[in-house]
Structures are given as structure tokens and as C-alpha cells.
Scaffold this motif. Structure first.
Motif, PDB file in Angstrom:
ATOM      1  N   VAL A   9       0.891  -1.245   0.000  1.00 47.74           N
ATOM      2  CA  VAL A   9       0.188   0.171  -0.055  1.00 47.74           C
ATOM      3  C   VAL A   9       0.935   1.268  -0.067  1.00 47.74           C
ATOM      4  O   VAL A   9       1.705   1.466   0.874  1.00 47.74           O
ATOM      5  CB  VAL A   9      -1.216   0.112   1.074  1.00 47.74           C
ATOM      6  N   ILE A  10       0.806   2.090  -1.219  1.00 48.03           N
ATOM      7  CA  ILE A  10       1.567   3.374  -1.206  1.00 48.03           C
ATOM      8  C   ILE A  10       0.852   4.509  -0.413  1.00 48.03           C
ATOM      9  O   ILE A  10      -0.377   4.600  -0.770  1.00 48.03           O
ATOM     10  CB  ILE A  10       1.940   3.586  -2.601  1.00 48.03           C
ATOM     11  N   LEU A  11       1.314   5.099   0.581  1.00 47.55           N
ATOM     12  CA  LEU A  11       0.846   5.991   1.259  1.00 47.55           C
ATOM     13  C   LEU A  11       0.787   7.339   0.684  1.00 47.55           C
ATOM     14  O   LEU A  11       1.803   8.001   0.716  1.00 47.55           O
ATOM     15  CB  LEU A  11       1.287   6.135   2.497  1.00 47.55           C
ATOM     16  N   ALA A  12      -0.130   7.895   0.002  1.00 49.51           N
ATOM     17  CA  ALA A  12      -0.287   9.067  -0.943  1.00 49.51           C
ATOM     18  C   ALA A  12      -1.389  10.177  -0.542  1.00 49.51           C
ATOM     19  O   ALA A  12      -1.784  10.604  -1.300  1.00 49.51           O
ATOM     20  CB  ALA A  12      -0.109   8.608  -2.522  1.00 49.51           C
ATOM     21  N   GLY A  13      -1.902   9.909   0.795  1.00 47.85           N
ATOM     22  CA  GLY A  13      -3.105  10.604   1.027  1.00 47.85           C
ATOM     23  C   GLY A  13      -2.731  11.874   1.757  1.00 47.85           C
ATOM     24  O   GLY A  13      -3.800  12.559   2.014  1.00 47.85           O
ATOM     25  N   LEU A  49      -1.862  -1.312  -3.794  1.00 45.21           N
ATOM     26  CA  LEU A  49      -2.969  -0.579  -3.781  1.00 45.21           C
ATOM     27  C   LEU A  49      -2.354   1.024  -3.672  1.00 45.21           C
ATOM     28  O   LEU A  49      -1.373   1.053  -2.989  1.00 45.21           O
ATOM     29  CB  LEU A  49      -3.927  -0.767  -2.730  1.00 45.21           C
ATOM     30  N   ILE A  50      -3.104   2.054  -3.883  1.00 38.54           N
ATOM     31  CA  ILE A  50      -2.763   3.366  -3.477  1.00 38.54           C
ATOM     32  C   ILE A  50      -3.570   4.072  -2.614  1.00 38.54           C
ATOM     33  O   ILE A  50      -4.907   4.064  -2.975  1.00 38.54           O
ATOM     34  CB  ILE A  50      -2.372   4.382  -4.891  1.00 38.54           C
ATOM     35  N   ASN A  51      -3.208   4.525  -1.410  1.00 36.66           N
ATOM     36  CA  ASN A  51      -4.282   5.441  -0.801  1.00 36.66           C
ATOM     37  C   ASN A  51      -3.926   6.755  -0.883  1.00 36.66           C
ATOM     38  O   ASN A  51      -2.654   7.375  -0.957  1.00 36.66           O
ATOM     39  CB  ASN A  51      -3.580   5.204   0.800  1.00 36.66           C
ATOM     40  N   LEU A  93       1.901  -4.256   3.320  1.00 37.66           N
ATOM     41  CA  LEU A  93       3.297  -3.381   3.492  1.00 37.66           C
ATOM     42  C   LEU A  93       3.141  -1.900   2.869  1.00 37.66           C
ATOM     43  O   LEU A  93       2.768  -1.842   2.070  1.00 37.66           O
ATOM     44  CB  LEU A  93       4.473  -4.138   2.652  1.00 37.66           C
ATOM     45  N   PHE A  94       3.282  -1.035   4.331  1.00 32.95           N
ATOM     46  CA  PHE A  94       2.853   0.231   3.837  1.00 32.95           C
ATOM     47  C   PHE A  94       4.191   1.026   3.609  1.00 32.95           C
ATOM     48  O   PHE A  94       5.408   0.875   4.143  1.00 32.95           O
ATOM     49  CB  PHE A  94       2.443   1.068   5.007  1.00 32.95           C
ATOM     50  N   VAL A  95       4.315   1.940   2.631  1.00 39.29           N
ATOM     51  CA  VAL A  95       5.422   2.479   2.135  1.00 39.29           C
ATOM     52  C   VAL A  95       4.851   4.152   1.637  1.00 39.29           C
ATOM     53  O   VAL A  95       4.079   4.048   0.917  1.00 39.29           O
ATOM     54  CB  VAL A  95       6.232   2.019   0.991  1.00 39.29           C
ATOM     55  N   PRO A  96       5.406   5.061   2.478  1.00 35.72           N
ATOM     56  CA  PRO A  96       4.801   6.488   1.885  1.00 35.72           C
ATOM     57  C   PRO A  96       5.768   6.810   0.442  1.00 35.72           C
ATOM     58  O   PRO A  96       6.623   6.256  -0.088  1.00 35.72           O
ATOM     59  CB  PRO A  96       5.653   7.275   2.765  1.00 35.72           C
ATOM     60  N   CYS A  97       4.662   7.762  -0.255  1.00 34.93           N
ATOM     61  CA  CYS A  97       5.042   8.073  -1.603  1.00 34.93           C
ATOM     62  C   CYS A  97       6.260   8.831  -1.711  1.00 34.93           C
ATOM     63  O   CYS A  97       6.723   9.310  -2.747  1.00 34.93           O
ATOM     64  CB  CYS A  97       3.954   8.799  -2.176  1.00 34.93           C
ATOM     65  N   ASP A  98       6.699   9.311  -0.464  1.00 30.61           N
ATOM     66  CA  ASP A  98       7.850  10.412  -0.564  1.00 30.61           C
ATOM     67  C   ASP A  98       9.031   9.931  -0.005  1.00 30.61           C
ATOM     68  O   ASP A  98      10.034  10.573   0.469  1.00 30.61           O
ATOM     69  CB  ASP A  98       7.626  11.591   0.049  1.00 30.61           C
ATOM     70  N   VAL A  99       9.382   8.538   0.203  1.00 33.18           N
ATOM     71  CA  VAL A  99      10.618   7.892   0.417  1.00 33.18           C
ATOM     72  C   VAL A  99      11.003   6.831  -0.617  1.00 33.18           C
ATOM     73  O   VAL A  99      10.855   5.829  -0.476  1.00 33.18           O
ATOM     74  CB  VAL A  99      10.354   7.143   2.008  1.00 33.18           C
ATOM     75  N   PRO A 100      11.466   7.551  -1.727  1.00 32.49           N
ATOM     76  CA  PRO A 100      11.713   6.553  -2.931  1.00 32.49           C
ATOM     77  C   PRO A 100      12.827   5.657  -2.916  1.00 32.49           C
ATOM     78  O   PRO A 100      12.980   4.944  -3.915  1.00 32.49           O
ATOM     79  CB  PRO A 100      11.717   7.644  -4.123  1.00 32.49           C
ATOM     80  N   SER A 101      13.931   5.732  -2.078  1.00 27.45           N
ATOM     81  CA  SER A 101      15.054   4.983  -1.940  1.00 27.45           C
ATOM     82  C   SER A 101      14.967   4.040  -0.772  1.00 27.45           C
ATOM     83  O   SER A 101      15.872   3.275  -0.447  1.00 27.45           O
ATOM     84  CB  SER A 101      16.107   5.643  -1.776  1.00 27.45           C
TER      85      SER A 101
END
Ligand SMILES: Nc1nc2c(ncn2[C@@H]2O[C@H](COP(=O)(O)OP(=O)(O)OP(=O)(O)O)[C@@H](O)[C@H]2O)c(=O)[nH]1
Length: 194
Positions: A9-13, A49-51, A93-101
Motif C-alpha cells: 500500500v503506497i501512502l499518498a494521502g 494499492l494506493i491510498n 506493507l506500507f510505504v510512503p510515496c515520498d521515500v523513494p529509496s
């Protein structure tokens, strides 16, 4: 646990106020930020999925989009709740959209530590990174009641549910892009296409 048991789940909310526009869809090093995240995440999970609470028409061309259920931008935990409620697997598995590395061995390390825990999260020698975490669906009731009390802090919630920190060596991997200057620096240093 195999990759098929985990949904990414990409956290882009978030509101992206410091960036001035939705962080997930800004272009950097030839791709939108969420595409960088998705490319890194893809081998670790069965589905993505994208949040997000905006730009569903862009994200939706690639992945299912899940908006927050709770009102008024309640922070990343709101995205985690929306994600956990939407997945068809036991784990997200959550990953924020602003931590690309983020670490390439993120899922592997989390899975290795998850047998006794319903929640594990990343840290490095300097700090905790609670928005990079592996959560079981079975924590939904605790998360709902935490948010219903008006609480927002991710780290306090993770401590409350006895989440296990998993240590990663490279603090650079958690570089967080909050401003256009952060993006420019990332493009110069870490973001060059190989
Ligand atoms: N679903 C959801 N995610 C959020 C919310 N606020 C922040 N996030 C996510 O949490 C992570 C860290 O976000 P921040 O950089 O602290 O907040 P932001 O709103 O994205 O940006 P700023 O407005 O500049 O603080 C990112 O993945 C955000 O998308 C929210 O209210 N809901």
C-alpha cells in the motif's frame, strides 16, 4: 509468509503542503514519485494499492485507489486503516510515496521478524520510520478505536500494539522528499537512473 500474502500500500494521502502539489504525482528522475515507489515495491508483494485523497484519475490508471475513510486528513494512520480494510491478503506493507529509496530488503526483513508480531516497522540508527511498516489485518479494531479517540501519532499507536522495530543500516534509504529542494537533491544523488 510469501509475497502473495502481502499487499503493498503506497501512502499518498497527505496534503503535500510543503511540496506545493501532490507529492505522489510529481516527476523526478524520469518518473512520477509513486511509480518509483511501485517499481521498488512490486517484487516484494502480490498486489499494490494506493491510498490517496486526490488525483484518483492518475493513480487509477495504474492501481486501485483507496481514499481515507476517516474525515479531515487524520494523518498516515488514516491511510493505513483504509488500506487494511481494502486488502484481500492478511498483511499490508506500507510505504510512503515520498521515500523513494526505501530498502530493497524491506519486506524480507519485515517478514523475517513478523512471526510473533502483528506489526513491525523500520528504524535506522538515527530514528524510527513508522510509516514503513508491515501490519496484519487483525489490528484493525485497535486502529479504529485509536483514531476514534482523536489520536493521530503513528509511533505511539505502534508502541501501543507492541509493534517490533526492525533495524536497517542505511539512513540514506529513508530520505524523505517534502519540498522541491528535497526532490532536486534526490535526483542529483540517489535518483539517477542506473
Ligand atoms: N491517508 C493519509 N495519509 C497521510 C495524511 N497525512 C499524511 N499522510 C501520508 O503520510 C506520509 C508522510 O506525510 P507528511 O509528509 O508528514 O505529510 P504530507 O501531508 O504528505 O505533507 P505536508 O503537508 O507537507 O506535511 C505521506 O505518505 C503522506 O501521504 C492523511 O491525512 N491521510
Amino acid at each position: 509468509m510469501s509475497t502473495d500474502d502481502i499487499t503493498g500500500v503506497i501512502l499518498a494521502g497527505g496534503r503535500s503542503t510543503r511540496m506545493g502539489q501532490d507529492k505522489g504525482v510529481i516527476s523526478a528522475a524520469g518518473k512520477m514519485l509513486f511509480e518509483h515507489i511501485a517499481d521498488r515495491l512490486r517484487p516484494m508483494v502480490g498486489e499494490i494499492l494506493i491510498n490517496s485523497n486526490q488525483n484518483a484519475s492518475i493513480y487509477g490508471q495504474h492501481f486501485n485507489v483507496v481514499p481515507d475513510i476517516t474525515q479531515d486528513y487524520a494523518g498516515p494512520l488514516a491511510g493505513m486503516l483504509a488500506g487494511l480494510k481494502a486488502i484481500n491478503t492478511e498483511w499490508a506493507l506500507f510505504v510512503p510515496c515520498d521515500v523513494p529509496s526505501f530498502p530493497l530488503d524491506l519486506a524480507k526483513q519485515f517478514v523475517a521478524h513478523s512471526s510473533q508480531h502483528s506489526a513491525v516497522y523500520a528504524r535506522d540508527a538515527l530514528r524510527d520510520h513508522p510509516t514503513l511498516c508491515l501490519l496484519s489485518k487483525n489490528i484493525i479494531p485497535e486502529l479504529e478505536s485509536y483514531l476514534a479517540q482523536g489520536e493521530r501519532k503513528v509511533m505511539i499507536f505502534l508502541k501501543q500494539i507492541n509493534a517490533l522495530p526492525v533495524e536497517f543500516n542505511d539512513p540514506q534509504a529513508f530520505a524523505n522528499l517534502n519540498t522541491p529542494a528535497d526532490v532536486a537533491l534526490w535526483e542529483k544523488t540517489l535518483g539517477q537512473p542506473s
